[in-house]
Motif scaffolding. Structure first.
Motif, PDB file in Angstrom:
ATOM      1  N   MET A  77       0.843  -1.208   0.000  1.00 47.86           N
ATOM      2  CA  MET A  77       0.000   0.000   0.000  1.00 47.86           C
ATOM      3  C   MET A  77       0.874   1.252   0.000  1.00 47.86           C
ATOM      4  N   ALA A  78       1.992   1.203   0.716  1.00 45.58           N
ATOM      5  CA  ALA A  78       2.926   2.337   0.677  1.00 45.58           C
ATOM      6  C   ALA A  78       3.477   2.505  -0.738  1.00 45.58           C
ATOM      7  N   SER A  79       3.747   1.394  -1.424  1.00 47.33           N
ATOM      8  CA  SER A  79       4.250   1.452  -2.808  1.00 47.33           C
ATOM      9  C   SER A  79       3.226   2.130  -3.718  1.00 47.33           C
ATOM     10  N   VAL A  80       1.980   1.704  -3.589  1.00 46.54           N
ATOM     11  CA  VAL A  80       0.910   2.314  -4.394  1.00 46.54           C
ATOM     12  C   VAL A  80       0.882   3.825  -4.152  1.00 46.54           C
ATOM     13  N   SER A  81       1.041   4.193  -2.879  1.00 49.97           N
ATOM     14  CA  SER A  81       0.926   5.621  -2.523  1.00 49.97           C
ATOM     15  C   SER A  81       2.100   6.448  -3.033  1.00 49.97           C
ATOM     16  N   LEU A  82       3.247   5.793  -3.273  1.00 50.95           N
ATOM     17  CA  LEU A  82       4.457   6.506  -3.726  1.00 50.95           C
ATOM     18  C   LEU A  82       4.509   6.666  -5.249  1.00 50.95           C
ATOM     19  N   LEU A  83       3.675   5.926  -5.967  1.00 47.76           N
ATOM     20  CA  LEU A  83       3.689   6.020  -7.439  1.00 47.76           C
ATOM     21  C   LEU A  83       3.360   7.441  -7.880  1.00 47.76           C
ATOM     22  N   LYS A  84       3.903   7.822  -9.010  1.00 45.04           N
ATOM     23  CA  LYS A  84       3.579   9.145  -9.557  1.00 45.04           C
ATOM     24  C   LYS A  84       2.179   9.105 -10.160  1.00 45.04           C
ATOM     25  N   ALA A  85       1.272   9.854  -9.572  1.00 46.30           N
ATOM     26  CA  ALA A  85      -0.101   9.888 -10.085  1.00 46.30           C
ATOM     27  C   ALA A  85      -0.824  11.094  -9.513  1.00 46.30           C
ATOM     28  N   ASP A  86      -1.736  11.651 -10.299  1.00 44.68           N
ATOM     29  CA  ASP A  86      -2.504  12.817  -9.855  1.00 44.68           C
ATOM     30  C   ASP A  86      -3.877  12.448  -9.324  1.00 44.68           C
ATOM     31  N   SER A  87      -4.279  11.201  -9.562  1.00 51.69           N
ATOM     32  CA  SER A  87      -5.618  10.793  -9.119  1.00 51.69           C
ATOM     33  C   SER A  87      -5.615   9.292  -8.878  1.00 51.69           C
ATOM     34  N   ALA A  88      -6.629   8.822  -8.171  1.00 52.24           N
ATOM     35  CA  ALA A  88      -6.767   7.382  -7.926  1.00 52.24           C
ATOM     36  C   ALA A  88      -6.870   6.631  -9.253  1.00 52.24           C
ATOM     37  N   GLU A  89      -7.615   7.204 -10.186  1.00 49.50           N
ATOM     38  CA  GLU A  89      -7.832   6.541 -11.472  1.00 49.50           C
ATOM     39  C   GLU A  89      -6.515   6.400 -12.242  1.00 49.50           C
ATOM     40  N   GLN A  90      -5.712   7.458 -12.217  1.00 49.87           N
ATOM     41  CA  GLN A  90      -4.426   7.397 -12.919  1.00 49.87           C
ATOM     42  C   GLN A  90      -3.492   6.383 -12.247  1.00 49.87           C
TER      43      GLN A  90
END
Ligand code: GLU
Length: 312
Positions: free
Chosen positions: A124-137
């Motif tokens: 979950m920390a990995s998901v949160s660190l990804l470059k993204a501007d929105s949940a969908e992206q």
């Protein structure tokens, strides 16, 4: 390591190994996710994909099952591309927890640092660190990398996703603990929701073997020809898999089989033989650590027969 035998001998090995272990008794389907409890437990498959793209397979090779925790490897590969291995090590870690995959105690004992991207907290920390501007992206980038690593038709299962999103209270608790400690880098419920979706995609055993062969082939997918992972990032991914890929059984797996692996509670398991091949197996019944009983035996047998132990 020895050279690979002929195509005929490899197919024979896959067929024989499958016959020997596909009906092995023992273990139980994961039951804490309602969908997984309902999957027929006699399903099984074994697939080898070599680093140059040859495929050897046996069993229920068309069956599509939940990727579950094996998705953590795909997200880790993407995160390594985004922030580099050192940032992954600093923010998440590269140590085994020695505890179950969803352990809260593991967090408490280490100042709420996940230690590994391959346990639920670190994923979950990995998901949160990804470059993204929105949940969908965030989600679309993860689905895209799962497709590029497998060269397969990976799709979200609405049924599995619904089953998990409505029962993932434990993971939501972990996400909030991470957030409280400053170790979740987006909204914690977004991290948990996208993580849950990434676990709910459908893959075949061959998809997993191709993903594994991509790592074996220095990050280049041998089926599509695409360089999906930067070659320098492959070794740290394999190191993380060695440390935590089979949860609190990872040390025993290294001791016995000597290959980086990753399991999922959907019954999938893959192992990487650097420079040579990816091996994947599937069968739903799990042991107490959450690893498929039959998949472990099938991959161990292939590794032993071909003398693939990296420490050998
Ligand atoms: N979706 C599952 C969970 O978060 C995946 C666990 C696993 O495969 O280890 O509990």
């Amino acid at each position: 390591m020895s050279q690979l035998p002929s195509a005929k001998a490899l197919q024979h090995l896959v067929d024989e190994t499958f016959q020997q272990f596909h009906g092995l008794p023992g273990g139980e389907n994961a039951s804490y996710i309602p969908y997984l409890a309902s999957v027929p437990d006699e399903l099984a498959a074994l697939v080898i994909v070599t680093a140059n793209g040859d495929v050897y397979q046996a069993g229920d090779i068309e069956y599509r099952f939940a990727i579950e925790s094996i998705s953590k490897v795909a997200t880790l590969a993407l995160l390594m591309e985004d922030v580099g291995p050192e940032m992954v090590r600093e923010k998440i870690g590269a140590e085994p927890t020695g505890l179950p995959f969803n352990s809260v105690l593991a967090l408490c004992e280490h100042h709420d640092k996940p230690l590994s991207p391959l346990v639920n907290a670190g994923a979950m920390a990995s998901v949160s660190l990804l470059k993204a501007d929105s949940a969908e992206q965030r989600w679309q980038r993860i689905l895209d990398v799962q497709r590029r690593l497998t060269a397969g038709n990976v799709t979200l299962s609405d049924e599995i996703n619904e089953s998990e999103q409505t029962t993932n209270f434990h993971n939501r608790g972990i996400a909030w603990l991470l957030y409280a400690a400053g170790n979740c880098f987006c909204d914690p419920m977004e991290a948990c929701e996208v993580y849950t979706r990434q676990c709910s995609t459908l893959v075949t055993c061959k998809d997993l073997a191709v993903m594994s062969a991509t790592l074996a082939n220095h990050g280049k997918n041998p089926i599509s020809g695409e360089q999906v992972v930067t070659p320098e990032n492959v070794a740290p991914i394999l190191a993380e898999m060695t440390m935590e890929g089979l949860y609190d059984y990872s040390g025993d797996w290294a001791f016995e089989v000597g290959l980086p692996g990753k399991s999922g509670v959907g019954g999938g398991l893959l192992a990487v033989v650097p420079g040579k091949m990816g091996i994947a197996a599937f069968s739903p019944p799990l042991d107490e650590s959450g690893n498929s009983v039959r998949a472990q035996r099938m991959i161990a047998q292939v590794a032993k027969s071909l003398n693939l132990n990296l420490y050998g």
